[in-house]
Design an enzyme around this catalytic site. Structure first.
Site, PDB file in Angstrom:
ATOM      1  N   ASP A  40       0.832  -1.220   0.000  1.00 46.76           N
ATOM      2  CA  ASP A  40       0.000   0.000   0.000  1.00 46.76           C
ATOM      3  C   ASP A  40       0.855   1.254   0.000  1.00 46.76           C
ATOM      4  O   ASP A  40       0.607   2.201   0.747  1.00 46.76           O
ATOM      5  CB  ASP A  40      -0.943  -0.027   1.216  1.00 46.76           C
ATOM      6  CG  ASP A  40      -2.076   0.983   1.064  1.00 46.76           C
ATOM      7  OD1 ASP A  40      -2.711   1.333   2.078  1.00 46.76           O
ATOM      8  OD2 ASP A  40      -2.281   1.456  -0.073  1.00 46.76           O
ATOM      9  N   THR A  84      -7.882   4.082  -2.852  1.00 43.42           N
ATOM     10  CA  THR A  84      -7.507   4.308  -4.235  1.00 43.42           C
ATOM     11  C   THR A  84      -7.000   3.038  -4.908  1.00 43.42           C
ATOM     12  O   THR A  84      -6.377   2.194  -4.295  1.00 43.42           O
ATOM     13  CB  THR A  84      -6.381   5.365  -4.335  1.00 43.42           C
ATOM     14  OG1 THR A  84      -5.949   5.410  -5.693  1.00 43.42           O
ATOM     15  CG2 THR A  84      -5.193   4.982  -3.462  1.00 43.42           C
TER      16      THR A  84
END
Ligand SMILES: Clc1ccc(CN2CCN(c3c(Br)cnc4[nH]c(-c5ccc(CN6CCOCC6)cc5)nc34)CC2)cc1
Length: 281
Positions: free
Chosen positions: A134, A170
């Protein structure tokens, strides 16, 4: 040896540094030694409601065992009946994505320095069989010497597991194999370093579009363009990371040794990275 049981009363709690979905982060000072820390205070009720306790446990397990100048330290953690509290290193410079918003985009020396440091930190994680998964500006902080610090290991895993979570947040940073739900390994972080480098230089990620579907499509087709101001060296590096086949991506050592990165990163930073031990230890 007595293991100290921490409590909130051991700290003078200061201003909130930021608010999140599951709790808040506060500036705090440990009373006995006056050490300034960031306290991430999470509410068990919120965590249970969103079924993310396993993610927090993994974040604690992983971050507590990592020690690197470009990874935000987790000193300890404790809990009471309602809250879980992580005692974290305080990053003086704040959040990198706010710095990027303020500056619109970073110049090439700054981008190369940050990419070197992020790659060095991720390479260290991979040596411990930890994949971050991430990497994005929102999860990077700035330390007291302007160095970057990777934080938030909530999505990290131990390598080898192809555990798939419903992705929230996202999609911009997801590599093709995580979208096509194939098995994946450390190379997912190589892809993210390519996306991160592009976003540092351009001010927005390469596959950003208005809708999730279009972003998926552009990632699958690896369709992105460089604005004219991006140098040939930077294009070469990004082009070697945003590659569909994970095995064809250059690895993090090759990123740190890439001529565009080396041309901007000072000698002592390279020497420090090549030392095996963490100079801060
Ligand atoms: Cl539960 C949760 C709640 C909030 C967040 C979002 N942030 C995650 C990172 N947080 C910080 C952590 Br962890 C460790 N050290 C920090 N240091 C700072 C910080 C430090 C300084 C500033 C002030 N700016 C510094 C740059 O110049 C303008 C002023 C702003 C933030 N935030 C954090 C702040 C909150 C994530 C999870």
């Amino acid at each position: 040896m007595v293991i100290k049981q921490w409590a909130l009363s051991d700290f003078d709690i200061g201003r909130p540094l930021g608010k999140g979905k599951f709790g808040n982060v506060y500036l705090a000072r440990e009373k006995e030694k006056g050490i300034v820390v960031a306290l991430k205070i999470l509410f068990k009720s919120q965590l249970v409601k969103s079924n993310v306790e396993h993610q927090l446990i993994r974040e604690i397990e992983i971050q507590a065992h990592l020690s690197h100048p470009n990874i935000l330290r987790m000193y300890n953690y404790f809990h009471d009946e309602k809250k879980i509290i992580l005692i974290l290193e305080y990053a003086l410079g704040g959040e990198l994505f706010k710095e990027l918003q303020r500056k619109k985009r970073f110049d090439e020396p700054t981008s190369a320095k940050y990419i070197f440091q992020v790659s060095d930190a991720l390479n260290y994680c991979h040596s411990k069989k930890v994949i971050h998964r991430d990497i994005k500006p929102e999860n990077i902080l700035i330390g007291s010497n302007g160095e970057v610090k990777i934080a938030d290991f909530g999505w990290s895993v131990h390598a080898g597991k192809s555990r798939r979570e419903t992705m929230c947040g996202t999609l911009d940073y997801l590599p093709p194999e995580m979208i096509t739900r194939a098995k994946y390994d450390e190379a997912v972080d190589y892809w993210s370093v390519g996306v991160l480098c592009y976003e540092f230089l351009v001010g927005k990620p390469p596959f950003e579009t208005k809708t999730k579907e279009d972003t998926y499509k552009r990632i699958r087709n690896i369709s992105y363009v460089f604005p004219s101001f991006v140098s040939a060296g930077a294009r070469d590096l990004i082009g070697k990371l945003l590659v569909r086949d994970p095995k064809q991506r250059i690895n993090l050592v090759q990123v740190m040794e890439h001529h565009w990165v080396m041309s901007h990163v000072r000698r002592e930073a390279i020497d420090r990275a090549s030392q095996s031990s963490d100079p801060n230890e």
